[in-house]
Design an enzyme around this catalytic site. Structure first.
Site, short mmCIF file in Angstrom:
data_model
loop_
_atom_site.label_atom_id
_atom_site.label_comp_id
_atom_site.label_asym_id
_atom_site.label_seq_id
_atom_site.Cartn_x
_atom_site.Cartn_y
_atom_site.Cartn_z
N VAL A 1 19.86 -26.63 21.51
CA VAL A 1 19.67 -25.42 22.32
C VAL A 1 20.84 -24.46 22.23
O VAL A 1 20.73 -23.30 22.63
CB VAL A 1 19.40 -25.76 23.82
CG1 VAL A 1 18.03 -26.36 24.00
CG2 VAL A 1 20.50 -26.65 24.38
N ALA B 1 18.54 -30.14 29.98
CA ALA B 1 19.58 -30.59 29.04
C ALA B 1 20.96 -30.25 29.59
O ALA B 1 21.20 -29.12 30.01
CB ALA B 1 19.36 -29.93 27.69
N GLY B 2 21.82 -31.24 29.61
CA GLY B 2 23.16 -30.99 30.12
C GLY B 2 24.12 -32.05 29.63
O GLY B 2 23.71 -33.16 29.27
N ASN C 1 44.57 -30.69 31.22
CA ASN C 1 44.47 -31.40 29.95
C ASN C 1 43.29 -30.93 29.11
O ASN C 1 43.00 -31.49 28.06
CB ASN C 1 44.27 -32.90 30.20
CG ASN C 1 45.36 -33.46 31.09
OD1 ASN C 1 46.50 -33.03 31.00
ND2 ASN C 1 45.00 -34.39 31.97
N TYR D 1 32.22 -28.38 34.02
CA TYR D 1 30.86 -28.78 34.43
C TYR D 1 30.44 -28.03 35.70
O TYR D 1 29.35 -27.46 35.78
CB TYR D 1 30.85 -30.29 34.67
CG TYR D 1 29.48 -30.87 35.01
CD1 TYR D 1 28.53 -31.05 34.01
CD2 TYR D 1 29.17 -31.25 36.31
CE1 TYR D 1 27.28 -31.59 34.32
CE2 TYR D 1 27.93 -31.80 36.63
CZ TYR D 1 26.99 -31.97 35.63
OH TYR D 1 25.77 -32.50 35.92
N THR E 1 21.93 -43.17 36.69
CA THR E 1 21.60 -42.99 35.27
C THR E 1 22.72 -43.61 34.44
O THR E 1 23.72 -44.08 34.98
CB THR E 1 21.54 -41.49 34.90
OG1 THR E 1 22.83 -40.92 35.13
CG2 THR E 1 20.49 -40.75 35.71
#
Lengths: 444, 468
Positions: B283, B310-311, B320, B374, B409
């Protein structure tokens, strides 16, 4: 008669079709019952047959029916020994009635007594019989206890074995675990719930309060006590085994006393107690019915007429409707068919299986949503005048030997109408299995 | 991926030990099984005086064949018109009655004094909710009101959020704001929040009919609310994406699964199982949006439901973090959904009444240590919902997002034990959710009945303390 030459015979008249019989009026002549006794008390040793015979003998004596051949006697018992399959006929054979009087056993749980009355009344109305007796009896003190189903099946195999060896083999198959008793329980086969547990659900769903139930209970006791005091039952009851009055009656019953009782159904927060539920009990009742002609010919009184009846069933197995709510459906049908409303009645005899049952039914008739959705009526049936409800006491006070209740109610109502000299009464009885039996009685 | 402690706490020994040792006692949540009734158990309905939703609520409960209870009064009398005979509730006669759901129409509350209705309705039944029960309050969007109405409707949120923390035993508490005029649009939402499908959704606030286009009432087969729809699910080969694909297929949609080349085999296994089709595509590739739009148009004539699932995570403390670590995450999680949505709209590939669903995260709401990249991307997904709302509404469609909390998950299984346990237990429901919980929430957004559910970000987090 001049006949043309070719005709050598007379023309036979058209065979007459039997006339469609219009229903005849059915007279309620009178009734007789024995006092109802709490279970394992006064009648602990009496059998169903003993009690039914006592009630019947009293009726025969009261109306001089000795040696009389009646059209039919219909009676039943809910809890019955297998050997009593022909109980009513046996009781008739042992009575002073002509032995040619046929008899039938019928059962419809707590509706038995009233259904027996409907059965006899219908035969009279159709001209099939001229007179008949309806009745009912029950004992929970002398209940039929059977052996366990497993043991019974294995014993049947023993019985079916042809040789001695086979019989021994079959006997050896019986295990200690098979040995047990099958005691009849007041429990719905399809839900496993007792009737009280069912009504606890229904009462809860209708928001029936403990106070309202206790009030109805006190009224029942007060009405029954007053009826005894004024001698109302003098020609409706024959003493039996030393008992002259229903021994469940508590004339001094009061709201304060009832408020102290713990709930017996519906959990610790339930509203149903041992007082506002009917106790297990023993007793028998009978009612004498006849055509008007028969009554006149035999010089019998006519207390009232049995006008019409309606039996209904409801689906309760998955909780679609309350187990004891069938009368709520039967009554509107009965009223509509006879073009009547509650205002046309002077007395309401609603069987008090549980105070909660009576109050749920009354509330349903008043409830706009129940009337609209369940009965398809835009205007509710409405409220009944409480001063006309169970004026001579109900099952909460008198107790409720299942099959005997119908006869008690029919006879009492007929007498009340006869005393008033005019008017109309409605009977409503709920029964196990989601059945409701209802009827209309009119003054003679 | 399995919660060992949850199993222990619900075992015989665990049930004896956990309360004695003061350990958490997470309940086993009831989850939806196809064919089940939306609400399996009694529903108590109440209404603050002057409410406008009682008829709509009763209509839904009638349609769901629910066991309805309500107090005597105008609310119950009116139910007859809907062919309903609610059972009568009164505190003194309710006895041992337990409820699967408690629903209050609070739209009538126009003054803080009248918030008393919350106490009056819920207090007597606070202990009468069954395990995995549901508490629902329906109100009016405060922003559409003024003065006392605005104040008191806004106040409802504090009530439902606190109740969610008190109820226990897997029960949830949510607030649904229904805009005036959207009364006939509540069914899909009410069914979702009453049913076991919303097992892990608690403490949330949902708006119906705010910013949505005109929506007509639709007839829906509630067993197959997505029948005849084409649904694109990105990242469908495993985890939450796999659950989304399966759930949308269960509800009747033809699912087009999408994933990257290395996961093609896994993806095919999933799409074959659910009778869908597979597209292998990165994607983040420059031509991906156009290529995807073209293929959807050619193969399916368009698409009705798009789930940007989707991720990726590339966790590092900011100090860092290399630039490519930042870029990768933003590209997959935020830029790709943005570009794809745009391409689908421009090419008119999104069918009329289409549904776009973004997958955000509680990290995007609350922030998270080591996840600046994120969390930025996921907060951006919430921004996507706001940005596209007007355009999509104009096309009769909706855009909403889910924000999953701790979901069991492979991704969460990789978290170190201590942090993982904290993530699980520090929520009202005391456990992590399952991929199906996220999938069910997305299926609710996607439902043909959710045309007025617009611009929402619902957290699927078991009312996690993080970000609350």
């Amino acid at each position: 008669m001049h006949l043309p030459s070719y005709r050598r015979y007379e023309i036979a008249p058209e065979p007459r079709m039997p006339e469609a019989k219009t229903a005849r009026r059915v007279a309620i002549v009178g009734g007789n019952r024995i006092p109802f006794a709490r279970s394992n008390g006064a009648y602990a040793t009496a059998s169903n047959s003993d009690m039914l015979a006592a009630a019947l003998d009293g009726l025969v004596e009261r109306f001089d029916l000795q040696g009389e051949k009646l059209g039919e006697v219909a009676a039943g018992a809910v809890l019955k020994h297998a050997r009593d399959f022909s109980m009513t006929r046996e009781v008739v054979l042992g009575s002073k009635l002509d032995r040619g009087t046929p008899a039938v056993d019928i059962t419809q749980a707590c509706g038995t007594g009233l259904q027996a009355t409907i059965y006899i009344a219908n035969k009279i109305a159709l001209g099939q019989i001229e007179s008949g007796i309806a009745g009912g009896v029950d004992t929970t003190s002398d209940a039929p206890i059977a052996i366990s189903e497993k043991l019974r099946k294995k014993l049947m195999l023993v019985n079916q074995a042809k040789t001695g060896a086979d019989r021994v083999k079959a006997l050896l198959k019986i295990r200690p675990g098979d040995i047990g008793l099958d005691v009849p329980a007041n429990r719905e086969a399809r839900t496993g719930l007792s009737m009280g547990e069912h009504q606890a659900i229904t009462g809860k769903e209708w928001g029936i309060t403990r106070e309202a139930q206790d009030e109805l209970t006190v009224a029942s006791h007060q009405h029954l006590a007053a009826a005894y005091e004024r001698g109302f039952f003098d020609d409706l009851i024959t003493p039996f085994q030393g008992l002259e009055r229903d021994n469940n009656l508590r004339p001094d019953s009061s709201l304060e006393k009832l408020a102290k009782l713990k709930p017996v159904f519906g959990g610790p927060d339930g509203t149903m107690t041992a007082a506002n539920s009917t106790p297990l009990s023993d007793g028998a009742s009978t009612v004498l019915l006849a055509s008007e002609e028969y009554a006149k010919e035999h010089g019998l009184p006519i207390l009232a007429y049995f006008v019409d009846a309606q039996t209904e069933g409801v689906s309760y197995v998955k909780g679609e409707e309350g187990l004891l709510m069938a009368p709520a459906y039967a009554v509107p049908k009965l009223l509509d068919r006879n073009g009547l409303t509650f205002a046309d009645f002077d007395f309401f005899e609603i069987h008090e299986a549980f105070a909660s049952q009576v109050l749920s039914t009354l509330k349903a008739w008043e409830d706009p949503t129940f009337n609209k959705v369940k009965l398809g009526r835009d205007t509710p049936l409405g409220a009944i005048d409480r001063s006309k409800l169970n004026v001579n006491g109900g099952s909460l006070a008198a107790a409720h030997p299942f099959a005997a209740t119908g006869g008690r109610i029919v006879a009492s109502l007929a007498k009340e109408l006869s005393e008033k000299g005019s008017g109309r009464g409605l009977i409503s009885i709920c029964a196990a299995g989601g059945i409701g039996v209802t009827a209309i009685v009119e003054a003679a | 991926m399995s919660d060992t402690y949850l199993k222990f706490a619900n075992s015989f020994v665990g049930k004896q030990l956990a309360p004695r040792l003061g350990l958490p006692q997470p309940p086993v949540l009831k989850r939806y099984v196809p064919g089940q009734k939306a609400v399996d158990g009694a529903v108590l309905v109440g209404q603050a005086e002057g409410g406008r939703l009682a008829t709509a609520i009763a209509g839904v409960l009638k349609s769901a064949d629910a066991d309805v209870w309500t107090a005597e009064g105008p609310l119950r009398d009116a139910a007859g018109a809907l062919d309903l005979t609610p059972k009568i509730y009164a505190p003194e006669t309710a006895g041992d009655q337990r409820f699967q759901a408690l629903v209050l129409d609070a739209t009538g509350i126009a003054h803080p004094d009248e918030l008393q209705a919350l106490h009056a309705f819920f207090q007597p039944v606070a202990r009468k909710l069954r395990p995995s029960g549901r508490l629902l309050v329906l109100g009016t969007p405060p922003e559409s009101l003024t003065a006392g109405g605005r104040v008191s409707q806004r106040a409802l949120e504090g009530f439902t959020r606190s109740a969610g923390k008190e109820l226990g035993k897997g029960a949830t508490s949510n607030l649904i704001y229904v805009a005036e005029g959207a009364e006939d649009q509540i069914e899909s939402t009410l069914r979702f929040f009453l049913s076991p499908k919303s097992a892990f959704v608690s403490g949330q606030v949902v708006r119906i009919g705010v910013g949505a286009g005109k929506t007509a009432k639709v007839e829906i087969d509630w067993e197959k609310p997505l029948a005849g729809k084409v649904a694109l699910v990105t990242g469908a080969s495993r985890g939450i994406g796999e659950a989304i694909a399966e759930t949308l297929a269960r509800d009747g949609a033809h699912v087009v699964g999408l994933d990257i080349e290395p996961l093609a085999a896994d993806l095919k296994t999933v799409t074959d199982r659910i009778g869908g089709s597979a597209i292998t595509l990165d994607v983040t590739a420059d031509d991906a949006p156009e290529q995807l739009a073209k293929q959807l148009k050619a193969d399916h004539g368009g698409v009705d439901i798009v789930v940007h699932n989707a991720g990726i995570t590339r966790d590092k403390r900011l100090a860092n973090m290399k630039p490519e670590t930042w870029d990768q995450v933003i590209a997959v999680n935020l830029i790709a959904p943005d570009k794809i949505t745009l391409a689908l709209l421009k090419g008119k590939v999104l069918n009329r009444g289409g549904r776009i669903v973004g997958v955000a995260s509680i990290a995007g709401i609350a922030g998270n240590n080591g996840q600046t990249n994120y969390a930025t991307s996921k907060a951006g997904v919430i921004g996507l919902v706001d940005a596209f709302s007007a355009d999509i509404a104009a096309a009769g469609g909706t855009i909403n997002a889910v924000a999953p909390g701790f979901i069991e998950t492979q991704m969460t299984a990789a978290i170190p034990l201590g942090i993982r346990e904290a993530g699980r237990r520090l929520s009202s429901l005391g456990q992590g959710g399952l991929p199906i919980d996220v999938a069910e929430t997305i299926a609710w957004y996607a439902s043909a009945g959710s045309g007025a559910v617009q611009g929402n970000v619902v957290r699927v987090c078991g009312q996690s303390l993080i970000g609350a």
